[in-house]
Design a protein around this motif. Structure first.
Motif: not given
Length: 248
Positions: A1-28
């Motif tokens: 249970m104690k790892h749930i918050p950090n897991t959610l943070t990592c998912i947020s980071l993954a979406f942020g990385f994906y947003a970076s890739v899409l943004g740089l490619s022009g898929n706004y």
């Protein structure tokens, strides 16, 4: 249970990385949606930490590292790509002066990093904020660039001033960098900003929050994507007008 918050943070980071890739490619639009997902999981990790009482120094640091990717690098890459396409559309890509406009995109991740560092060491920002929060700043730019993206999708149409009844690419190329620098300074400003977190549903205690939510619904309903940007600007305006944020 104690790892749930950090897991959610990592998912947020993954979406942020994906947003970076899409943004740089022009898929706004895709980048904006990924950034929204990152914001949802960023909110969820703090909520989970409070509910589970799973606080940790690692979680605090991980949250800031994820935020700089999701809400600093991602919108910065979106703006860099947007300006680069505008420069190409106007055939200014060989002019060194035209390339200088790209430097404004670097202000977003740099000042977001400064904002997060200040937040981590400022004990006054537990119930409210001093300066514009990085998620709000990122959402402002993601929605703004998505709303204007038709101007850079078709280069031939862009030079004719396609969007919003004749806003020309030249105007965008000059105004967007200036706005990026201005809003980036808001991140590290001393302006008190109210938080959307509420302890009760009383109108008197949460008047700015209710006004903002109602305005967001109306803005998005009648203005579409650009209404999201309008909502963030209203958030800044309401914070300046009320000046009733309690800094504890």
């Amino acid at each position: 249970m104690k790892h749930i918050p950090n897991t959610l943070t990592c998912i947020s980071l993954a979406f942020g990385f994906y947003a970076s890739v899409l943004g740089l490619s022009g898929n706004y639009y895709g980048a904006m949606m990924a950034l929204f997902a990152a914001a949802v999981f960023d909110f969820a990790d703090g909520l989970a930490a409070r509910l589970l009482k799973a606080y940790s120094p690692m979680g605090r640091e991980l949250d800031s590292l994820a935020d700089i990717i999701s809400f600093g690098v991602a919108p910065g890459m979106m703006l860099f790509s947007f300006l680069d396409k505008l420069i190409y559309a106007l055939s200014w890509n060989d002019a060194w002066a035209g390339r200088l406009f790209l430097l404004s995109a670097f202000a977003i991740p740099v000042f977001s990093g400064l904002r997060l560092a200040k937040f981590n060491i400022d004990e006054r920002q537990k119930t409210s904020f001093i300066g514009l929060p990085v998620p709000a700043h990122a959402i402002l730019w993601a929605s703004l660039l998505t709303a204007f993206s038709p101007a850079v999708i078709h280069y031939e149409e862009a030079v004719k001033g396609l969007i919003f009844s004749g806003i020309s690419p030249e105007v965008l190329l000059v105004s967007l960098p200036l706005c990026a620098v201005a809003t980036s300074f808001l991140l590290v400003s001393g302006i008190p900003m109210f938080s959307l977190k509420i302890s009760s549903f009383a109108w008197k205690e949460n008047k700015p929050q209710y006004i903002l939510v109602l305005s967001a619904i109306l803005s998005v309903t009648f203005l579409g994507i650009i209404g999201i940007s309008v909502t963030i600007l209203l958030y800044i305006l309401l914070s300046v007008i009320t000046r009733k944020v309690k800094i504890s």
